[in-house]
Design an enzyme around this catalytic site. Structure first.
Site, short mmCIF file in Angstrom:
data_model
loop_
_atom_site.label_atom_id
_atom_site.label_comp_id
_atom_site.label_asym_id
_atom_site.label_seq_id
_atom_site.Cartn_x
_atom_site.Cartn_y
_atom_site.Cartn_z
N LEU A 108 0.52 -1.51 6.64
CA LEU A 108 0.68 -1.37 5.19
C LEU A 108 0.17 -2.58 4.42
O LEU A 108 0.20 -3.70 4.91
CB LEU A 108 2.16 -1.12 4.87
CG LEU A 108 2.76 0.09 5.58
CD1 LEU A 108 4.23 0.25 5.18
CD2 LEU A 108 1.99 1.36 5.27
N HIS A 130 -0.66 0.73 -0.28
CA HIS A 130 0.43 1.63 0.12
C HIS A 130 1.68 1.35 -0.72
O HIS A 130 2.38 2.26 -1.15
CB HIS A 130 0.80 1.41 1.59
CG HIS A 130 -0.32 1.66 2.56
ND1 HIS A 130 -0.96 0.65 3.23
CD2 HIS A 130 -0.92 2.81 2.96
CE1 HIS A 130 -1.88 1.15 4.03
NE2 HIS A 130 -1.90 2.46 3.88
P1 AMP Z 1 -3.57 5.47 5.38
O1 AMP Z 1 -2.42 4.69 5.91
O2 AMP Z 1 -4.87 4.77 5.48
O3 AMP Z 1 -3.60 6.89 5.89
O4 AMP Z 1 -3.32 5.60 3.81
C1 AMP Z 1 -2.12 6.10 3.30
C2 AMP Z 1 -2.26 6.28 1.82
O5 AMP Z 1 -2.53 5.02 1.22
C3 AMP Z 1 -3.41 7.21 1.44
O6 AMP Z 1 -2.99 8.05 0.38
C4 AMP Z 1 -4.49 6.25 0.98
O7 AMP Z 1 -5.35 6.81 0.02
C5 AMP Z 1 -3.64 5.15 0.35
N1 AMP Z 1 -4.39 3.89 0.24
C6 AMP Z 1 -5.07 3.25 1.21
N2 AMP Z 1 -5.69 2.16 0.71
C7 AMP Z 1 -5.39 2.12 -0.61
C8 AMP Z 1 -5.74 1.24 -1.68
N3 AMP Z 1 -6.52 0.18 -1.50
N4 AMP Z 1 -5.24 1.51 -2.91
C9 AMP Z 1 -4.44 2.60 -3.11
N5 AMP Z 1 -4.08 3.46 -2.15
C10 AMP Z 1 -4.55 3.23 -0.92
#
Ligand code: AMP
Length: 289
Positions: free
Chosen positions: A32, A36
């Site tokens: 995270l 996140h």
């Molecule tokens: P992940 O753990 O990569 O599957 O991401 C979980 C959630 O966090 C997803 O909805 C992603 O789009 C979001 N997320 C990842 N990186 C970012 C970021 N830099 N800014 C905002 N949301 C993010």
């Protein structure tokens, strides 16, 4: 902050919430960062009960190497979550989510989010993996609202499609991409980069801004915008471009002419680290960056 590993315990807990307040849910694969956390904070502010899940979903990885090398640091994740007001962290075990004999998949067939060359988030394996896990997580957590970051356009398109097609009773909230000071979208693996690679990585956001600059001076031809973005990326030899795509943000279908709602997308890898990013033009001077 209550931690739940067991699927039955999650189901029972969610059943108990049915008569209570609204449930906000943030699905993640862990590792995270503040991107996140911005979703967790929104869930906490907007809903009575907030839940985050941490599950590295093997089904959405094409290459077993990518799955094996996916960064995992649960104690750090829990420490970061403990600084928020999250109510429940759901951390299911892979063998419970996909037990021996598991054989039911959710397979979206729309080709729209597949990009050429279809790799990573553009692939059918990815679409099936995301559609299947999100359906299972929604069944287990029963959220009223689910929170996603705008960074991953394919993921959002897939989840929207699944929710619509399978009549899942959940609202979707899409929140802005959280960025470093040079514009690079926060990502779990950004700090794997060497110093020169990290500096080169900023070209992705600069390429999006180069496309934006053309739209801002009334260029409407998508091919011209894509070319300007690609020309900028090739100035950084450390960056391997996967694709640049100009498409509609709802459908991800390619467009020839820029209209309000058009998304500029970029995907690249530096070494083994994959990057995706996008910005959306809403019309006039209104951009979602
Ligand atoms: P992940 O753990 O990569 O599957 O991401 C979980 C959630 O966090 C997803 O909805 C992603 O789009 C979001 N997320 C990842 N990186 C970012 C970021 N830099 N800014 C905002 N949301 C993010």
């Amino acid at each position: 902050m209550r931690i739940i590993h067991n699927l039955d315990e999650m189901t029972e807990t969610a059943r108990g919430w049915l008569a209570g307040g609204s449930v906000g849910f943030v699905p993640t694969m862990g590792s995270l960062h503040q991107g996140h956390i911005s979703l967790v904070q929104a869930a906490h502010q907007e809903c009575e009960i907030s839940v985050a899940s941490i599950f590295v979903n093997p089904l959405q990885f094409e290459e077993s190497d990518d799955l094996l090398s996916y960064l995992r640091d649960l104690s750090r994740d829990l420490q970061l979550l403990s600084t928020t007001n999250i109510d429940v962290v759901f951390i299911p075990r892979t063998e419970d989510i996909y037990p021996a004999g598991f054989s039911t998949f959710v397979m979206p067939t729309s080709p729209l989010w597949a990009v050429q060359p279809a790799k990573g988030t553009g692939s059918r394996i990815y679409a099936r993996g995301v559609a299947t896990i999100i359906t299972k997580l929604f069944q287990l957590v029963r959220p009223d609202i689910a929170y996603f970051g705008r960074k991953n356009a394919q993921q959002i398109a897939i989840v929207r499609q699944v929710v619509r097609d399978l009549n899942i009773d959940v609202g979707l909230r899409i929140l802005p991409t959280v960025r470093e000071s040079d514009g690079l979208a926060l990502g779990s693996r950004n700090h794997f980069l060497t110093h020169p690679e990290r500096q080169a990585a900023s070209v992705l956001y600069r390429a999006l801004l180069a496309g934006k600059a053309l739209v801002d001076v009334n260029v409407r031809n998508c091919a011209e915008i894509e070319k300007a973005m690609m020309d900028l990326v090739v100035t950084e030899p450390l960056v391997n471009l996967d694709y640049v795509k100009v498409c509609h943000s709802d459908t991800l279908s390619s467009v020839d002419t820029i209209v309000p709602g058009t998304m500029l997308m970029i995907a690249a890898h530096i070494g083994k680290v994959h990057f995706i990013d996008n910005i959306i033009w809403r019309g006039g001077t209104n951009w979602l960056l």
